[in-house]
Design an enzyme around this catalytic site. Structure first.
Site, PDB file in Angstrom:
ATOM      1  N   GLU A   1       0.809  -1.224   0.000  1.00 15.85           N
ATOM      2  CA  GLU A   1       0.000   0.000   0.000  1.00 15.85           C
ATOM      3  C   GLU A   1       0.835   1.264   0.000  1.00 15.85           C
ATOM      4  OE1 GLU A   1      -0.500  -2.589   2.047  1.00 15.85           O
ATOM      5  OE2 GLU A   1      -2.380  -3.402   1.286  1.00 15.85           O
TER       6      GLU A   1
ATOM      7  N   HIS B   1     -10.753  -5.069   9.435  1.00 13.10           N
ATOM      8  CA  HIS B   1     -11.316  -4.918   8.085  1.00 13.10           C
ATOM      9  C   HIS B   1     -12.642  -4.158   8.095  1.00 13.10           C
ATOM     10  CE1 HIS B   1      -8.594  -8.276   7.121  1.00 13.10           C
ATOM     11  NE2 HIS B   1      -8.790  -8.024   5.855  1.00 13.10           N
TER      12      HIS B   1
END
Ligand SMILES: Cc1ncc(C[n+]2csc(CCOP(=O)(O)OP(=O)(O)O)c2C)c(N)n1
Ligand SMILES: Cc1ncc(C[n+]2csc(CCOP(=O)(O)OP(=O)(O)O)c2C)c(N)n1
Ligand SMILES: [Mg+2]
Ligand SMILES: [Mg+2]
Lengths: 333, 335, 333, 335
Positions: B65, B134
């Site tokens: 990322e 998440h």
């Protein structure tokens, strides 16, 4: 606006090239000395990271680049900016918080960018510029521009995750990127011996499939030759290269450094490896420049810096009004 | 503008359509992210797009990322208009240096010489049973950083129009899509063409004189249901969706509070630092303060990480019932 | 509370060791099949990441560990938990959101930890557990405990900055850490060919001064032997090792996977490399176990899973009350 | 407890003293960070500590914030009590996954089986001319994450007592030290011994009936000066320093607002998401709301990245004059 006069090519390939390389190294040296002086006299705010002793690395690297090639730089970035062609007055003006400074006083020493010379910005974050250079390389590939992106960074930066992720992306996409690591033996107080369990930092490349080369970073000729080869690889679509330039910073990390982590002797030893006399002795030996010519180059650098400081000191201070409007670029502008 | 086609799209389809339009319009737009290619992204948002635009414009990346966002920042500086998808907004944590310290600051810090036209799209929110790592709503992190625009669409039509504007914007825009909205069609049709919705304009979904509710993302939909239900009982609610939490358009909110005298603000994420507080603070320090009949009320996620088991997960964020209770109480108790 | 019966040692060193290794591989296989079934029947919430086809890797690694040694695990972590000795009932109960689940229903499939067996936790973040294992290794060194910390992670995780920073810390501090990379050829849809520009992922170690070894991850014997050597190195204070275990996941990445990025043929091919028959043929060949004994082990695994599922299904659901109090550990508690 | 020694320490000295006490008390405490050894840390906080405790307990690290915090989380799980120093709070961005997704969630998410007794100390704030990437106040990021405790000491005595409690705490604590306070002695003497100040207890610095000011960190000091000055003019100010912004102790704030009817909240960081908003929201939804005479007023950093030049940097965050003007206005205009 300056007229940018950069002369690409091997520093020993002609009289002009030799004096050009020498001029840029002198400019960096004298710039840093001027900064130290301004800081010492209380005219400059904040902190500073001087690259005295490291002048050959950015100079050698940038001699292999076109104006359109791009760089990202670091907290210790004055040399990179100058070697890529930045205007000295606007640089000093920035350090003094002046309106005509590169960032209008908003960035200071660690944040000088210069669109005209392909400088995408110095960075206060260790490792912060590395993925950005990879992005510039990606853009070059997508736009088929043929430009190369060079990321300058220090030995310490190599241990940041940013280096890792950036290196791998450049490797798998074969991007025209050069990872230029200025190994000056320390990241602040942290020696490379303690921060790495490998001898040559260029060997980090082995884990990504990126060729790495280690050069004497105080020898502008050696740096240039490695840079030229890496640029050729990049332009040929063969992907990135890591160049590790071994060098040393004479001064403390920043103003707060008491140099407790290294010895006086070590510093002295490296002063004997000063990149300036090193290159001067080569050009003298090759008969490329005479001592008079060399002195003239030094004087030229001196004059440029004095001029820049004078202009910058005279310039108008940056003003707080308008700061809020400066956060975003206007939509449609 | 009235829509003639009556196309009911899901959020995933609307986002895909906006990206497709932008990529057809301009060559400098590309999408980059983990599994955005043949997989179509973890939530299928870019499904089939790689077939259409090729692997050079729908770029699959390794799991990196920080590297991806950094590369997007660099590409943006070098003249491209990258859209980055981060697979779950939770993993913007990995990329926060490039988001907050680089993208957000470059234009200002470098004196305006450069700018970063970057859109970071990422799914947020709970309700999928994926637990604490998440399921977060991290919009506050972005809203807290000057230099980022933060968009939280609550429906497909807005998502399309706002994303088109986000891609055009010369500044970094964080575009937060709620997972639970991906697969359900919105209430309003999605116009076929290129209708941009400017960033920074609140939308008033319905008008009522008893209570002002301000909500974003999926909480808009929940609040809408409550408003419809309570109107049958004579409680009339104005519902306002700011759509972008940064910049935050307060005008319709002030206007409404001055009429209703009562304000309920709803968000999914934990309250501390949330946009709800910004709304409350702005109302409290404004002329609207004098119009308040009732103490301002807020509803936010519980101050806990999102748990896994469905019965626990439900308890962690405001549900329709919670909004209903709050709305009723404010109106009933403060006359 | 289970009685933990772990039998350390080479899987071919005795009858007991062979049936122990086989039992654990069967337990993992059957556990995953049960999860798939529960999920398919709508009894399980959320998502799941199955490790069918990869059973030899965690089994081989954990056969070389003591109970006090520690592991960190991943989203695809059921196998690691089981191999380290976790209780099957509490695992299934967790997936079903039950009070007796390892996390009391708060974590689910991706967050099972087990203090008793040294499992510091599965992790929903790719790469998230790697620095944590390094920290456990650091604690071991500081406390002179002699324990080893193993981080399981996938091929995809190796491209996260977390791997890089963790690897370097372990290398420079010579920590008792094993980086166990389960290379199952894909990180979701991303193949190792596309995500890496090197052949062997174990070669990443070259950039850190960490020895790396690549083994057949479907052969529990080969995995064990590499693990044993790495554990010995770690306990001797010689520092970390990277083990790359080549394996394959038969099932999709998670429930949303349509398997568009790979061929049916490839999946079939790997099914022929099933680690279970692979090991069974070795033990038969060596005469360590008879077919009857093998069948009995399989039955035992089956019974354990059935028991666990039954117990878990019967157990009480987790309740929302008390969630707020569960965020912090009480001061002084 | 009254202090007999009258020791006036700087914040750096007080923090060092707390760490030294804790390391003498318990073997499981150690300090880890970039240049914390012989360099003594970028701001000299751990100066000389490596000489005393050795390189195994004052651990110099490479430049790897994510790795360092992750290793600290792991060490904490394995029974140690690490103190991590991140050289500038801006670089917690690099470590946000380990801070927000790991440390903050582990205890809850893993069902309480494990916990993370970790202290992350880091300098924050502007005023040093280091520009946008070295001058942020990112406390909102941490306050927004359930599972983290967030401490913002405003003076050396509090810093010492709070840090001792933070090190004892079985949970992750983010300890944010203001750079400008490192080298100046506090107003109050620092007790010699081991006096812990519990986390989550607001402190009332002075009492006055006209206005309540709530501030943290360096803004407490600035507000104090204003309060002293205005008291000469007959404007009497209650000044409250929450000291920990998460958990946030509202009791004394409510109590004071109910007396003064006027509230001014001051922070250095940009308003959106800030703790000031949480205070305002809690007051707005509480019984104190009814006591308000004046609209609540907030002062926060400008919504810009911190600029470099001294004249620009000053303009970016609330100064004493700004607080003075705001305080005066509220009291004068709302009678
Ligand atoms: C991410 C990050 N961590 C820490 C710092 C503080 N810092 C600034 S420069 C520096 C040392 C950098 O060392 P190196 O990369 O070798 O560059 P050099 O200073 O030697 O040129 C550190 C630790 C920072 N600016 N950014
Ligand atoms: C930091 C982070 N990025 C992305 C994801 C989404 N994600 C979950 S698993 C996965 C693939 C992981 O691949 P690998 O490490 O090879 O493990 P495998 O699934 O093959 O076991 C991805 C991208 C994540 N959970 N965390
Ligand atoms: Mg260095
Ligand atoms: Mg994999």
């Amino acid at each position: 606006m300056t007229t940018i006069q950069l002369l690409k090519g091997h520093p020993l390939s002609s009289k002009e090239h030799a004096s050009h390389a020498l001029l840029y190294m002198w400019k960096i040296r004298k710039f840093e000395e001027a900064v130290e002086d301004l800081f010492g006299r209380g005219m400059m705010h904040g902190t500073m990271h001087l690259s005295i002793g490291q002048e050959a690395s950015p100079t050698g690297m940038c001699l292999a680049l076109d104006l359109a090639d791009q760089i990202t730089s670091t907290h210790r970035g004055h040399g990179h900016c100058i070697a890529k062609g930045a205007d000295l007055t606007r640089m000093i003006a920035e350090l003094l918080g002046k309106k005509i400074g590169y960032c209008g006083g908003r960035g200071g020493s660690m944040h000088i960018a210069d669109v005209e010379t392909g400088n995408l910005g110095a960075n206060g974050v260790v490792g912060g510029g590395i993925p950005i250079a990879v992005g510039a390389g990606l853009a070059s590939k997508l736009q088929k521009k043929g430009t190369v992106a060079v990321s300058f960074f220090g030995d310490g930066a190599m241990n940041e995750g940013a280096f890792h992720e950036a290196a791998n992306l450049a490797a798998i996409w074969k991007l025209p990127v050069i990872f230029f690591c200025e190994n000056n033996h320390y990241g602040m107080s942290s020696s490379t011996e303690k921060a790495f369990a490998i001898e040559k930092l260029a060997d980090r490349g082995l884990g990504y499939g990126i060729p790495g080369v280690t050069v004497d970073g105080n020898n502008v000729v050696e740096v240039y030759e490695a840079a030229e080869a890496a640029v050729a690889r990049a332009r040929n679509g063969e992907g990135p290269t890591i160049i590790e330039a071994i060098t040393y910073r004479w001064k403390g990390h920043s103003r707060s450094d008491k140099n407790l982590y290294r010895t006086k002797e070590e510093i002295e030893e490296w002063k004997h490896k000063d990149p300036l006399p090193r290159f001067i002795s080569i050009v003298l030996e090759k008969g490329l420049l005479s001592q008079d010519e060399i002195d003239a180059v030094q004087q030229q650098a001196h004059d440029q810096i004095v001029h820049a400081v004078n202009e910058a000191v005279k310039a108008e201070s940056a003003e707080p009004s308008g700061l809020l409007d400066a956060v975003f670029k206007k939509v449609g502008a | 503008m009235a829509d003639t086609t009556n196309r009911m799209l899901t959020m995933a389809e609307a986002v895909r359509e906006a990206m497709t339009i932008a990529m057809n319009e301009r060559e400098d737009v590309f999408l980059m992210g983990e599994d955005v290619g043949i997989y179509g992204g973890a939530f299928g948002v870019s499904s089939e797009m790689q077939n259409k635009f090729g692997a050079d414009r729908i770029i699959d990346t390794p799991i990196s990322e920080l590297g991806i966002v950094g590369a997007a920042v660099g590409a943006a500086l070098a003249g491209m208009r990258p859209i980055v998808e981060i697979q779950f907004s939770d993993f913007t944590a990995q990329a926060m240096d490039q988001i907050a310290n680089q993208a957000a600051k470059i234009h200002f810090m470098l004196g305006g010489a450069l700018h970063v036209p970057l859109v970071l799209r990422t799914p947020q929110g709970s309700g999928t049973g994926a637990a604490a790592q998440h399921s977060q709503v991290l919009e506050t992190w972005f809203a807290n950083i000057p230099g980022l625009k933060v968009v939280v669409p609550s429906n497909p039509a807005d998502a399309k129009g706002l994303l088109l504007s986000a891609i055009d914007d010369p500044n970094p825009v964080i575009f937060l899509e709620h997972k639970l909205l991906y697969k359900i069609p919105g209430r309003d049709a999605v116009p076929e063409g290129v209708e941009r919705i400017p960033l920074g304009v609140s939308k008033v979904l319905r008008h009522g004189s008893d209570l002002t509710i301000v909500a974003t993302g999926i909480m808009v939909n929940k609040s809408y249901e409550v408003a419809e239900k309570l109107s049958a009982e004579g409680i009339n609610i104005t519902l306002i969706d700011p759509r972008t939490i940064s910049p935050l358009d307060m005008d319709p909110i002030h206007e409404s509070v001055q009429q209703t005298g009562r304000l309920l603000v709803v968000q999914e994420g934990p309250s501390h630092g949330g946009f709800i507080n910004e709304v409350i603070a702005r109302v409290s320090e404004s002329a609207s303060f004098g119009s308040l009949i009732a103490p301002i009320k807020r509803l936010a996620g519980m101050n806990i990480p999102i748990p896994y088991a469905p019965q626990l997960e439900r308890a962690a964020v405001p549900q329709i019932e919670d909004i209903e209770v709050a709305a009723r109480e404010i109106v009933k108790n403060w006359r």
